[in-house]
Design a protein around this motif. Structure first.
Motif, PDB file in Angstrom:
ATOM      1  N   ASP A 186      -8.523 -16.894   1.816  1.00  0.00           N
ATOM      2  CA  ASP A 186      -8.221 -15.840   2.791  1.00  0.00           C
ATOM      3  C   ASP A 186      -6.831 -15.251   2.548  1.00  0.00           C
ATOM      4  O   ASP A 186      -6.597 -14.066   2.829  1.00  0.00           O
ATOM      5  CB  ASP A 186      -8.260 -16.396   4.220  1.00  0.00           C
ATOM      6  N   ILE A 187      -5.900 -16.087   2.052  1.00  0.00           N
ATOM      7  CA  ILE A 187      -4.528 -15.616   1.849  1.00  0.00           C
ATOM      8  C   ILE A 187      -4.497 -14.459   0.863  1.00  0.00           C
ATOM      9  O   ILE A 187      -3.841 -13.440   1.088  1.00  0.00           O
ATOM     10  CB  ILE A 187      -3.629 -16.764   1.354  1.00  0.00           C
ATOM     11  N   SER A 188      -5.215 -14.600  -0.248  1.00  0.00           N
ATOM     12  CA  SER A 188      -5.268 -13.524  -1.244  1.00  0.00           C
ATOM     13  C   SER A 188      -5.886 -12.265  -0.666  1.00  0.00           C
ATOM     14  O   SER A 188      -5.444 -11.150  -0.958  1.00  0.00           O
ATOM     15  CB  SER A 188      -6.064 -13.986  -2.474  1.00  0.00           C
ATOM     16  N   LYS A 189      -6.903 -12.437   0.190  1.00  0.00           N
ATOM     17  CA  LYS A 189      -7.558 -11.279   0.800  1.00  0.00           C
ATOM     18  C   LYS A 189      -6.630 -10.585   1.789  1.00  0.00           C
ATOM     19  O   LYS A 189      -6.614  -9.347   1.884  1.00  0.00           O
ATOM     20  CB  LYS A 189      -8.850 -11.721   1.483  1.00  0.00           C
ATOM     21  N   VAL A 190      -5.838 -11.378   2.514  1.00  0.00           N
ATOM     22  CA  VAL A 190      -4.864 -10.793   3.440  1.00  0.00           C
ATOM     23  C   VAL A 190      -3.819  -9.990   2.667  1.00  0.00           C
ATOM     24  O   VAL A 190      -3.427  -8.895   3.079  1.00  0.00           O
ATOM     25  CB  VAL A 190      -4.192 -11.895   4.284  1.00  0.00           C
ATOM     26  N   LEU A 191      -3.368 -10.534   1.533  1.00  0.00           N
ATOM     27  CA  LEU A 191      -2.405  -9.818   0.707  1.00  0.00           C
ATOM     28  C   LEU A 191      -2.982  -8.498   0.205  1.00  0.00           C
ATOM     29  O   LEU A 191      -2.332  -7.451   0.273  1.00  0.00           O
ATOM     30  CB  LEU A 191      -1.987 -10.680  -0.490  1.00  0.00           C
ATOM     31  N   THR A 192      -4.209  -8.565  -0.315  1.00  0.00           N
ATOM     32  CA  THR A 192      -4.852  -7.363  -0.854  1.00  0.00           C
ATOM     33  C   THR A 192      -5.003  -6.288   0.217  1.00  0.00           C
ATOM     34  O   THR A 192      -4.824  -5.094  -0.052  1.00  0.00           O
ATOM     35  CB  THR A 192      -6.234  -7.718  -1.434  1.00  0.00           C
ATOM     36  N   THR A 193      -5.326  -6.718   1.444  1.00  0.00           N
ATOM     37  CA  THR A 193      -5.512  -5.767   2.544  1.00  0.00           C
ATOM     38  C   THR A 193      -4.188  -5.320   3.135  1.00  0.00           C
ATOM     39  O   THR A 193      -4.017  -4.142   3.488  1.00  0.00           O
ATOM     40  CB  THR A 193      -6.373  -6.408   3.650  1.00  0.00           C
ATOM     41  N   GLY A 194      -3.239  -6.248   3.244  1.00  0.00           N
ATOM     42  CA  GLY A 194      -1.995  -5.963   3.953  1.00  0.00           C
ATOM     43  C   GLY A 194      -0.983  -5.159   3.170  1.00  0.00           C
ATOM     44  O   GLY A 194      -0.210  -4.395   3.762  1.00  0.00           O
ATOM     45  N   ILE A 195      -0.965  -5.303   1.844  1.00  0.00           N
ATOM     46  CA  ILE A 195       0.037  -4.592   1.042  1.00  0.00           C
ATOM     47  C   ILE A 195      -0.093  -3.071   1.169  1.00  0.00           C
ATOM     48  O   ILE A 195       0.912  -2.381   1.381  1.00  0.00           O
ATOM     49  CB  ILE A 195      -0.028  -5.047  -0.433  1.00  0.00           C
ATOM     50  N   PRO A 196      -1.313  -2.488   1.065  1.00  0.00           N
ATOM     51  CA  PRO A 196      -1.408  -1.030   1.261  1.00  0.00           C
ATOM     52  C   PRO A 196      -0.986  -0.602   2.670  1.00  0.00           C
ATOM     53  O   PRO A 196      -0.372   0.459   2.832  1.00  0.00           O
ATOM     54  CB  PRO A 196      -2.907  -0.751   1.025  1.00  0.00           C
ATOM     55  N   PHE A 197      -1.304  -1.426   3.668  1.00  0.00           N
ATOM     56  CA  PHE A 197      -0.897  -1.092   5.039  1.00  0.00           C
ATOM     57  C   PHE A 197       0.623  -1.100   5.170  1.00  0.00           C
ATOM     58  O   PHE A 197       1.217  -0.208   5.776  1.00  0.00           O
ATOM     59  CB  PHE A 197      -1.523  -2.086   6.025  1.00  0.00           C
ATOM     60  N   LEU A 198       1.263  -2.122   4.584  1.00  0.00           N
ATOM     61  CA  LEU A 198       2.717  -2.219   4.652  1.00  0.00           C
ATOM     62  C   LEU A 198       3.386  -1.032   3.968  1.00  0.00           C
ATOM     63  O   LEU A 198       4.475  -0.612   4.375  1.00  0.00           O
ATOM     64  CB  LEU A 198       3.174  -3.537   4.005  1.00  0.00           C
ATOM     65  N   MET A 199       2.721  -0.482   2.956  1.00  0.00           N
ATOM     66  CA  MET A 199       3.299   0.659   2.248  1.00  0.00           C
ATOM     67  C   MET A 199       3.545   1.832   3.185  1.00  0.00           C
ATOM     68  O   MET A 199       4.515   2.578   3.021  1.00  0.00           O
ATOM     69  CB  MET A 199       2.368   1.105   1.110  1.00  0.00           C
ATOM     70  N   TYR A 200       2.684   1.979   4.191  1.00  0.00           N
ATOM     71  CA  TYR A 200       2.829   3.108   5.112  1.00  0.00           C
ATOM     72  C   TYR A 200       3.866   2.842   6.197  1.00  0.00           C
ATOM     73  O   TYR A 200       4.138   3.722   7.012  1.00  0.00           O
ATOM     74  CB  TYR A 200       1.468   3.446   5.725  1.00  0.00           C
ATOM     75  N   LEU A 201       4.447   1.639   6.193  1.00  0.00           N
ATOM     76  CA  LEU A 201       5.585   1.343   7.068  1.00  0.00           C
ATOM     77  C   LEU A 201       6.868   1.250   6.241  1.00  0.00           C
ATOM     78  O   LEU A 201       7.865   0.693   6.689  1.00  0.00           O
ATOM     79  CB  LEU A 201       5.347   0.024   7.824  1.00  0.00           C
ATOM     80  N   LEU A 233      12.281  -3.733   3.450  1.00  0.00           N
ATOM     81  CA  LEU A 233      11.946  -2.963   2.254  1.00  0.00           C
ATOM     82  C   LEU A 233      12.401  -1.514   2.356  1.00  0.00           C
ATOM     83  O   LEU A 233      12.605  -0.849   1.339  1.00  0.00           O
ATOM     84  CB  LEU A 233      10.434  -3.013   2.014  1.00  0.00           C
ATOM     85  N   THR A 234      12.558  -1.020   3.569  1.00  0.00           N
ATOM     86  CA  THR A 234      13.034   0.352   3.771  1.00  0.00           C
ATOM     87  C   THR A 234      14.361   0.569   3.066  1.00  0.00           C
ATOM     88  O   THR A 234      14.564   1.556   2.350  1.00  0.00           O
ATOM     89  CB  THR A 234      13.185   0.648   5.270  1.00  0.00           C
ATOM     90  N   TYR A 235      15.270  -0.370   3.232  1.00  0.00           N
ATOM     91  CA  TYR A 235      16.614  -0.227   2.699  1.00  0.00           C
ATOM     92  C   TYR A 235      16.633  -0.434   1.180  1.00  0.00           C
ATOM     93  O   TYR A 235      17.333   0.294   0.461  1.00  0.00           O
ATOM     94  CB  TYR A 235      17.538  -1.229   3.397  1.00  0.00           C
ATOM     95  N   ILE A 236      15.861  -1.417   0.708  1.00  0.00           N
ATOM     96  CA  ILE A 236      15.871  -1.690  -0.733  1.00  0.00           C
ATOM     97  C   ILE A 236      15.227  -0.551  -1.508  1.00  0.00           C
ATOM     98  O   ILE A 236      15.759  -0.085  -2.524  1.00  0.00           O
ATOM     99  CB  ILE A 236      15.126  -3.007  -1.045  1.00  0.00           C
ATOM    100  N   ILE A 237      14.065  -0.079  -1.034  1.00  0.00           N
ATOM    101  CA  ILE A 237      13.352   0.963  -1.769  1.00  0.00           C
ATOM    102  C   ILE A 237      14.110   2.284  -1.718  1.00  0.00           C
ATOM    103  O   ILE A 237      14.203   3.000  -2.732  1.00  0.00           O
ATOM    104  CB  ILE A 237      11.917   1.096  -1.235  1.00  0.00           C
ATOM    105  N   ASN A 238      14.679   2.632  -0.563  1.00  0.00           N
ATOM    106  CA  ASN A 238      15.476   3.858  -0.486  1.00  0.00           C
ATOM    107  C   ASN A 238      16.652   3.817  -1.455  1.00  0.00           C
ATOM    108  O   ASN A 238      16.908   4.784  -2.183  1.00  0.00           O
ATOM    109  CB  ASN A 238      15.995   4.060   0.942  1.00  0.00           C
ATOM    110  N   ASP A 239      17.360   2.697  -1.483  1.00  0.00           N
ATOM    111  CA  ASP A 239      18.528   2.598  -2.356  1.00  0.00           C
ATOM    112  C   ASP A 239      18.142   2.540  -3.829  1.00  0.00           C
ATOM    113  O   ASP A 239      18.848   3.091  -4.684  1.00  0.00           O
ATOM    114  CB  ASP A 239      19.349   1.359  -1.984  1.00  0.00           C
TER     115      ASP A 239
END
Length: 280
Positions: A190-205, A227-233
């Motif tokens: 389930d952990i791998s499935k949560v990662l696969t599902t959650g990563i695209p969702f997190l991208m929109y935050l 991640l907001t601060y790291i990716i922006n910088d």
């Protein structure tokens, strides 16, 4: 054949475990390199498009958002006068590096499930293999980023010197999170499935394809997301803008390194239990 018996009464302190881990990583470095080389060759040898598949997530995702923005379906403005194609391609590239580093530990160890219960070797070699693969793919993923900067004639500035630091910080942060959840992920799929599902969702935050909102609940959620601060910088270092959150990134990286060491000890201690579970 040598028989290895795992017992729970072996007492070692934290720093002694780190010493053993360092020794095993050093001794298995060549093994990790060979496994990385073999996997890269096997993945792309019979592929018509070869290394293009490493670039595909970046290119496809960027094209989707460029089409949506260009057609007026969505209206996205990039900050600081950065051309939107530059903003979205750089953001998508950086995000894919994060996503791959996050999934690297669990994917690498999962790929070695067939041998970890049959062959006695330092399991840290699998983690190193995942890290080597991540950095190899990173060099390929940067091709669209470099191309778009050349096309829009964006000249580098002194801030480009910070780019390697931010990439390492992002990779360490992601790899640490992935390492912490790897033991559970090996037992529960389930952990791998949560990662696969959650990563695209997190991208929109995260400010990957659009900037941080100026108001509302989503502005608050973006501000809570490290991640907001790291990716922006990271993106700013490539387009000649000043890094806004350098101190925050330094502190986060230091914390990530400490947690990484803890995660390595947890991984080492939990592997006999994990092997017993997946082998049974």
């Amino acid at each position: 054949m040598k028989t290895v018996v795992y017992t729970s009464d072996k007492k070692t302190h934290f720093f002694q475990e780190l010493k053993f881990i360092y020794r095993d990583i050093k001794s298995s470095n060549f093994l990790a390199y060979q496994m990385t080389k073999r996997d890269i060759q096997s993945q792309h040898r019979q592929s018509l498009l070869g290394f293009f598949w490493i670039l595909a997530p970046v290119i496809v995702n960027s094209l989707i958002w460029l089409f949506l923005n260009g057609s007026g379906v969505v209206s996205v403005n990039s900050p600081g006068g950065i051309p939107y194609p530059v903003f979205v391609i750089l953001g998508t590239t950086i995000w894919n590096i994060f996503a791959e580093a996050l999934q690297s530990p669990i994917n690498s160890v999962n790929a070695g499930r067939a041998i970890i219960s049959k062959i006695n070797f330092p399991k840290e070699a699998l983690l190193m293999k995942g890290l080597y693969t991540t950095f190899f793919n990173l060099t390929i993923k940067m091709i669209p980023a470099v191309a778009i900067l050349i096309i829009y004639q964006i000249a580098p500035s002194w801030s480009l010197l910070l780019f390697p630091f931010y990439i390492i910080a992002l990779t360490v942060f992601a790899f640490t999170i992935g390492l912490i959840i790897t033991p559970l992920g090996l037992i529960y799929t389930d952990i791998s499935k949560v990662l696969t599902t959650g990563i695209p969702f997190l991208m929109y935050l995260t400010p990957v394809v659009y900037a941080v909102p100026k108001m509302g609940i989503f502005k608050f959620l973006f501000k809570l997301n490290p991640l907001t601060y790291i990716i922006n910088d990271t993106r700013n270092t490539l387009v000649g803008m000043e890094a806004q959150s350098l101190l925050f990134t330094v502190i986060l990286t230091a914390i990530s390194l400490i947690v990484l060491l803890i995660g390595l000890v947890i991984f080492r201690k939990s592997m006999p239990i994990v092997i017993e579970k997946i082998a049974g």
